[in-house]
Scaffold this motif. Structure first.
Motif, PDB file in Angstrom:
ATOM      1  N   ASN A 163      53.122  -5.729  84.805  1.00  0.00           N
ATOM      2  CA  ASN A 163      53.717  -4.421  84.580  1.00  0.00           C
ATOM      3  C   ASN A 163      52.672  -3.317  84.754  1.00  0.00           C
ATOM      4  O   ASN A 163      51.591  -3.369  84.163  1.00  0.00           O
ATOM      5  CB  ASN A 163      54.293  -4.358  83.155  1.00  0.00           C
ATOM      6  CG  ASN A 163      54.881  -3.016  82.822  1.00  0.00           C
ATOM      7  OD1 ASN A 163      55.551  -2.395  83.637  1.00  0.00           O
ATOM      8  ND2 ASN A 163      54.627  -2.547  81.612  1.00  0.00           N
ATOM      9  N   GLY A 164      53.001  -2.331  85.580  1.00  0.00           N
ATOM     10  CA  GLY A 164      52.105  -1.199  85.794  1.00  0.00           C
ATOM     11  C   GLY A 164      51.009  -1.432  86.808  1.00  0.00           C
ATOM     12  O   GLY A 164      50.126  -0.588  86.953  1.00  0.00           O
ATOM     13  N   SER A 165      51.063  -2.532  87.547  1.00  0.00           N
ATOM     14  CA  SER A 165      50.008  -2.848  88.505  1.00  0.00           C
ATOM     15  C   SER A 165      50.315  -2.298  89.893  1.00  0.00           C
ATOM     16  O   SER A 165      51.461  -1.980  90.221  1.00  0.00           O
ATOM     17  CB  SER A 165      49.804  -4.362  88.599  1.00  0.00           C
ATOM     18  OG  SER A 165      50.944  -4.988  89.158  1.00  0.00           O
ATOM     19  N   LEU A 166      49.265  -2.192  90.692  1.00  0.00           N
ATOM     20  CA  LEU A 166      49.383  -1.792  92.089  1.00  0.00           C
ATOM     21  C   LEU A 166      48.673  -2.825  92.952  1.00  0.00           C
ATOM     22  O   LEU A 166      47.506  -3.141  92.715  1.00  0.00           O
ATOM     23  CB  LEU A 166      48.761  -0.412  92.322  1.00  0.00           C
ATOM     24  CG  LEU A 166      48.640   0.033  93.788  1.00  0.00           C
ATOM     25  CD1 LEU A 166      50.014   0.290  94.395  1.00  0.00           C
ATOM     26  CD2 LEU A 166      47.752   1.281  93.916  1.00  0.00           C
ATOM     27  N   LEU A 167      49.376  -3.351  93.944  1.00  0.00           N
ATOM     28  CA  LEU A 167      48.786  -4.256  94.926  1.00  0.00           C
ATOM     29  C   LEU A 167      48.838  -3.574  96.280  1.00  0.00           C
ATOM     30  O   LEU A 167      49.920  -3.188  96.744  1.00  0.00           O
ATOM     31  CB  LEU A 167      49.564  -5.575  94.976  1.00  0.00           C
ATOM     32  CG  LEU A 167      49.069  -6.598  96.008  1.00  0.00           C
ATOM     33  CD1 LEU A 167      47.732  -7.191  95.571  1.00  0.00           C
ATOM     34  CD2 LEU A 167      50.093  -7.695  96.238  1.00  0.00           C
ATOM     35  N   ILE A 168      47.673  -3.418  96.919  1.00  0.00           N
ATOM     36  CA  ILE A 168      47.603  -2.799  98.236  1.00  0.00           C
ATOM     37  C   ILE A 168      47.277  -3.883  99.257  1.00  0.00           C
ATOM     38  O   ILE A 168      46.252  -4.555  99.157  1.00  0.00           O
ATOM     39  CB  ILE A 168      46.547  -1.677  98.280  1.00  0.00           C
ATOM     40  CG1 ILE A 168      46.921  -0.572  97.284  1.00  0.00           C
ATOM     41  CG2 ILE A 168      46.438  -1.108  99.690  1.00  0.00           C
ATOM     42  CD1 ILE A 168      45.863   0.501  97.131  1.00  0.00           C
ATOM     43  N   MET A 169      48.181  -4.062 100.217  1.00  0.00           N
ATOM     44  CA  MET A 169      47.969  -5.010 101.309  1.00  0.00           C
ATOM     45  C   MET A 169      47.522  -4.228 102.538  1.00  0.00           C
ATOM     46  O   MET A 169      48.159  -3.241 102.909  1.00  0.00           O
ATOM     47  CB  MET A 169      49.254  -5.787 101.593  1.00  0.00           C
ATOM     48  CG  MET A 169      49.732  -6.645 100.437  1.00  0.00           C
ATOM     49  SD  MET A 169      51.246  -7.598 100.807  1.00  0.00           S
ATOM     50  CE  MET A 169      52.490  -6.315 100.536  1.00  0.00           C
ATOM     51  N   GLN A 170      46.455  -4.693 103.186  1.00  0.00           N
ATOM     52  CA  GLN A 170      45.925  -3.960 104.328  1.00  0.00           C
ATOM     53  C   GLN A 170      45.331  -4.926 105.345  1.00  0.00           C
ATOM     54  O   GLN A 170      45.394  -6.138 105.187  1.00  0.00           O
ATOM     55  CB  GLN A 170      44.858  -2.972 103.870  1.00  0.00           C
ATOM     56  CG  GLN A 170      43.610  -3.644 103.306  1.00  0.00           C
ATOM     57  CD  GLN A 170      42.396  -2.739 103.365  1.00  0.00           C
ATOM     58  OE1 GLN A 170      42.490  -1.577 103.716  1.00  0.00           O
ATOM     59  NE2 GLN A 170      41.257  -3.272 103.032  1.00  0.00           N
ATOM     60  N   GLY A 171      44.710  -4.352 106.374  1.00  0.00           N
ATOM     61  CA  GLY A 171      44.103  -5.183 107.409  1.00  0.00           C
ATOM     62  C   GLY A 171      45.162  -5.934 108.209  1.00  0.00           C
ATOM     63  O   GLY A 171      46.273  -5.450 108.418  1.00  0.00           O
ATOM     64  N   GLU A 172      44.844  -7.139 108.617  1.00  0.00           N
ATOM     65  CA  GLU A 172      45.734  -7.924 109.466  1.00  0.00           C
ATOM     66  C   GLU A 172      46.613  -8.889 108.679  1.00  0.00           C
ATOM     67  O   GLU A 172      47.183  -9.821 109.245  1.00  0.00           O
ATOM     68  CB  GLU A 172      44.909  -8.704 110.494  1.00  0.00           C
ATOM     69  CG  GLU A 172      44.150  -7.825 111.471  1.00  0.00           C
ATOM     70  CD  GLU A 172      43.359  -8.627 112.489  1.00  0.00           C
ATOM     71  OE1 GLU A 172      43.445  -8.295 113.680  1.00  0.00           O
ATOM     72  OE2 GLU A 172      42.671  -9.591 112.077  1.00  0.00           O
ATOM     73  N   ILE A 173      46.733  -8.676 107.373  1.00  0.00           N
ATOM     74  CA  ILE A 173      47.421  -9.663 106.536  1.00  0.00           C
ATOM     75  C   ILE A 173      48.880  -9.862 106.947  1.00  0.00           C
ATOM     76  O   ILE A 173      49.411 -10.976 106.874  1.00  0.00           O
ATOM     77  CB  ILE A 173      47.299  -9.300 105.046  1.00  0.00           C
ATOM     78  CG1 ILE A 173      47.672 -10.506 104.176  1.00  0.00           C
ATOM     79  CG2 ILE A 173      48.139  -8.069 104.696  1.00  0.00           C
ATOM     80  CD1 ILE A 173      47.210 -10.398 102.747  1.00  0.00           C
ATOM     81  N   GLN A 174      49.556  -8.809 107.416  1.00  0.00           N
ATOM     82  CA  GLN A 174      50.955  -8.969 107.826  1.00  0.00           C
ATOM     83  C   GLN A 174      51.092  -9.764 109.123  1.00  0.00           C
ATOM     84  O   GLN A 174      52.162 -10.318 109.413  1.00  0.00           O
ATOM     85  CB  GLN A 174      51.631  -7.602 107.971  1.00  0.00           C
ATOM     86  CG  GLN A 174      51.543  -6.711 106.752  1.00  0.00           C
ATOM     87  CD  GLN A 174      52.198  -7.298 105.514  1.00  0.00           C
ATOM     88  OE1 GLN A 174      53.098  -8.132 105.602  1.00  0.00           O
ATOM     89  NE2 GLN A 174      51.746  -6.877 104.343  1.00  0.00           N
ATOM     90  N   HIS A 175      50.026  -9.836 109.910  1.00  0.00           N
ATOM     91  CA  HIS A 175      50.043 -10.617 111.144  1.00  0.00           C
ATOM     92  C   HIS A 175      49.915 -12.113 110.869  1.00  0.00           C
ATOM     93  O   HIS A 175      50.518 -12.932 111.569  1.00  0.00           O
ATOM     94  CB  HIS A 175      48.899 -10.194 112.071  1.00  0.00           C
ATOM     95  CG  HIS A 175      49.012  -8.799 112.584  1.00  0.00           C
ATOM     96  ND1 HIS A 175      49.890  -8.426 113.583  1.00  0.00           N
ATOM     97  CD2 HIS A 175      48.367  -7.664 112.227  1.00  0.00           C
ATOM     98  CE1 HIS A 175      49.776  -7.139 113.820  1.00  0.00           C
ATOM     99  NE2 HIS A 175      48.853  -6.648 113.015  1.00  0.00           N
ATOM    100  N   TYR A 176      49.131 -12.471 109.863  1.00  0.00           N
ATOM    101  CA  TYR A 176      48.766 -13.872 109.665  1.00  0.00           C
ATOM    102  C   TYR A 176      49.380 -14.516 108.422  1.00  0.00           C
ATOM    103  O   TYR A 176      49.344 -15.735 108.289  1.00  0.00           O
ATOM    104  CB  TYR A 176      47.244 -14.001 109.593  1.00  0.00           C
ATOM    105  CG  TYR A 176      46.559 -13.576 110.867  1.00  0.00           C
ATOM    106  CD1 TYR A 176      46.700 -14.321 112.026  1.00  0.00           C
ATOM    107  CD2 TYR A 176      45.792 -12.417 110.908  1.00  0.00           C
ATOM    108  CE1 TYR A 176      46.075 -13.930 113.205  1.00  0.00           C
ATOM    109  CE2 TYR A 176      45.171 -12.019 112.080  1.00  0.00           C
ATOM    110  CZ  TYR A 176      45.317 -12.772 113.222  1.00  0.00           C
ATOM    111  OH  TYR A 176      44.715 -12.380 114.387  1.00  0.00           O
TER     112      TYR A 176
END
Length: 203
Positions: A163-176
């Protein structure tokens, strides 16, 4: 590189991308207030999606908000954005400071019970461009987010979204990598998730 941000910050680096996790992105009292506002003011829907040639009701409630023209397509859906609310704009601005980039849209998911979930997918739609930055805020019940490599489903890891957290996805993670929120019998409360994105608008 992300700017410094107050609170505990965890940098999770994986092969083909990395994550930034801020567990105390929102104060507990703020999280409660924000979640109640979102329950009341968001135009929640249960959409019908197409998977493998069949149609299903999504096992969660969803909503799409953003700048004019920031349309988004996935699983056979074509979503037109609702206008920003005051609560969403405040969260967007706060997420932009943490991510070091701008967002123009947000997908909201309301997981109401243990059966509500989201299957394996990647946020790799063409509207998001190459190497999109996704800012994901979690409110309410803790849920487990699982990741697996697209080319080897045995390569996995997971992170707990509090609860109350933030996760930032970046770089090529959506590709792999793909990610999912599976069903969990241990969950007794509901959860609202906001994933802020930048849609590349046509010229």
């Amino acid at each position: 590189m992300f700017p410094s941000f107050p609170g505990k910050v965890q940098h999770i680096q994986v092969d083909g991308g990395d994550l930034l996790y801020i567990p105390d992105f929102l104060e507990p009292e703020e999280s409660i207030s924000v979640m109640e506002n979102l329950r009341q003011e968001i135009a929640w829907k249960q959409e019908t999606i197409s998977l493998f040639g069949k149609q299903y009701l999504t096992p969660r409630l969803t909503a799409w908000y953003g700048d004019p023209g920031a349309a988004y397509s996935y699983s056979g859906l074509k979503l037109q954005p609702e206008a920003w609310t005051k609560t969403l704009l405040l969260l967007k601005q706060k997420a932009e400071i943490a991510a070091g980039c701008s967002f123009n849209s947000v997908l909201l998911n309301w997981y109401r019970q243990v059966a509500d979930s989201i299957g394996w997918h990647a946020d790799d739609e063409k509207e998001l461009g190459k190497n999109p930055v996704i800012g994901s805020i979690s409110l309410g019940a803790k849920r487990t987010m699982r990741f697996r490599r697209k080319d080897n489903h045995r390569t996995t890891f997971k992170t707990e979204l509090y609860n109350g957290s933030l996760l930032i996805m970046q770089g090529e993670i959506q590709h792999y990598w793909q990610h999912a929120i599976p069903k969990s019998l241990a969950v007794k409360e509901d959860r609202i998730n906001l994933t802020f994105r930048k849609i590349f608008l046509p010229d």
